[in-house]
Scaffold this active site. Structure first.
Site, PDB file in Angstrom:
ATOM      1  N   ARG A  87       6.011 -51.221 -29.169  1.00 48.13           N
ATOM      2  CA  ARG A  87       7.375 -51.311 -29.783  1.00 48.13           C
ATOM      3  C   ARG A  87       7.913 -50.181 -30.267  1.00 48.13           C
ATOM      4  O   ARG A  87       6.608 -49.807 -30.542  1.00 48.13           O
ATOM      5  CB  ARG A  87       8.053 -52.957 -30.492  1.00 48.13           C
ATOM      6  CG  ARG A  87       7.572 -54.071 -30.146  1.00 48.13           C
ATOM      7  CD  ARG A  87       7.513 -55.260 -31.010  1.00 48.13           C
ATOM      8  NE  ARG A  87       6.838 -54.874 -31.967  1.00 48.13           N
ATOM      9  CZ  ARG A  87       5.915 -56.376 -32.467  1.00 48.13           C
ATOM     10  NH1 ARG A  87       6.399 -57.227 -32.738  1.00 48.13           N
ATOM     11  NH2 ARG A  87       4.979 -56.138 -32.763  1.00 48.13           N
TER      12      ARG A  87
ATOM     13  N   HIS B 123       4.567 -61.323 -25.758  1.00 46.57           N
ATOM     14  CA  HIS B 123       2.598 -60.946 -25.251  1.00 46.57           C
ATOM     15  C   HIS B 123       2.973 -61.537 -23.614  1.00 46.57           C
ATOM     16  O   HIS B 123       2.120 -60.860 -23.351  1.00 46.57           O
ATOM     17  CB  HIS B 123       2.071 -62.101 -25.877  1.00 46.57           C
ATOM     18  CG  HIS B 123       2.174 -61.930 -28.054  1.00 46.57           C
ATOM     19  ND1 HIS B 123       2.284 -62.332 -28.680  1.00 46.57           N
ATOM     20  CD2 HIS B 123       1.438 -60.641 -28.369  1.00 46.57           C
ATOM     21  CE1 HIS B 123       2.110 -62.748 -29.867  1.00 46.57           C
ATOM     22  NE2 HIS B 123       1.356 -60.798 -29.823  1.00 46.57           N
TER      23      HIS B 123
ATOM     24  N   SER C 187       4.546 -62.201 -33.831  1.00 46.04           N
ATOM     25  CA  SER C 187       3.820 -62.899 -34.678  1.00 46.04           C
ATOM     26  C   SER C 187       4.646 -63.571 -35.462  1.00 46.04           C
ATOM     27  O   SER C 187       5.059 -64.498 -36.261  1.00 46.04           O
ATOM     28  CB  SER C 187       3.084 -62.808 -34.097  1.00 46.04           C
ATOM     29  OG  SER C 187       1.954 -63.126 -32.486  1.00 46.04           O
TER      30      SER C 187
ATOM     31  N   LYS D   2      -5.347 -64.462 -43.899  1.00 42.95           N
ATOM     32  CA  LYS D   2      -4.258 -65.762 -45.517  1.00 42.95           C
ATOM     33  C   LYS D   2      -3.542 -66.527 -45.152  1.00 42.95           C
ATOM     34  O   LYS D   2      -3.312 -68.043 -45.437  1.00 42.95           O
ATOM     35  CB  LYS D   2      -4.402 -65.205 -46.713  1.00 42.95           C
ATOM     36  CG  LYS D   2      -5.307 -65.625 -47.765  1.00 42.95           C
ATOM     37  CD  LYS D   2      -4.697 -64.814 -49.015  1.00 42.95           C
ATOM     38  CE  LYS D   2      -4.279 -65.578 -49.538  1.00 42.95           C
ATOM     39  NZ  LYS D   2      -3.042 -64.427 -51.035  1.00 42.95           N
TER      40      LYS D   2
END
Ligand code: PNS
Length: 162
Positions: free
Chosen positions: A90, A17, A126, A41
């Protein structure tokens, strides 16, 4: 003056990032890093925690600011006078990123630049950082040192809770 947005979940921010934010800061006059305020979640950090991490990580970039956003990205862009969306891409993301770029352009005319991810970070995401960290792996190579410390603390606290 070109104002660009780097939107994302940033849970957590990675070197991938930060590479895209830094490159966008060289292409645009002003960059707004916009953290989506939806909480998944399996989220590791709250949206305000992610904003704080990004503010620290981007402190050396004078034309970069960080904020939360909710709702449609194109509405955020219109409200902020932002004319360009900048995202890293990507190989595996390309089809979905292209679809979102085309949808966003159709909605309000806002255009997107897709910057190819630096090969150093091509395999970093992430979600994988979260998974590796939760299962006890070392992710310090993929995130800034302060973020690695926060991940260790959060993962440790989660393991105690469970
Ligand atoms: O880091 P991520 O999870 O890939 O970020 C995705 C994000 C937040 C950039 C994307 O989901 C988004 O733009 N959400 C805002 C809602 C929206 O505008 N949806 C329509 C997209 S065409």
């Amino acid at each position: 003056m070109t104002r660009a947005v780097c939107p994302g979940s940033f849970d957590p921010v990675t070197h991938g990032h930060l590479d895209i934010i830094g490159r966008t800061a060289r292409l645009a006059d002003e960059v707004v890093v916009a953290v989506g305020d939806n909480v998944a979640k399996n989220a590791l950090f709250t949206p305000p925690e992610r904003v704080a991490m990004l503010q620290t990580a981007c402190a050396e970039l004078p034309n970069v600011s960080v904020t939360l956003f909710s709702g449609l990205l194109v509405q955020f862009c219109a409200a902020q006078g932002i004319g360009l969306i900048s995202k890293g891409v990507r190989a595996a993301d390309f089809a979905y990123e292209l679809q979102m770029a085309q949808m966003n352009r159709r909605l309000t005319g806002v255009d997107t630049v897709l910057l190819p991810t630096d090969p150093r970070w091509a395999f970093v995401s992430s979600s994988l950082v979260r998974e590796v960290a939760m299962l006890g792996g070392d992710v310090s190579e993929f995130v800034p040192p302060a973020v690695a410390e926060q991940i260790s603390a959060r993962v440790g606290a989660r393991l105690v809770e469970d």
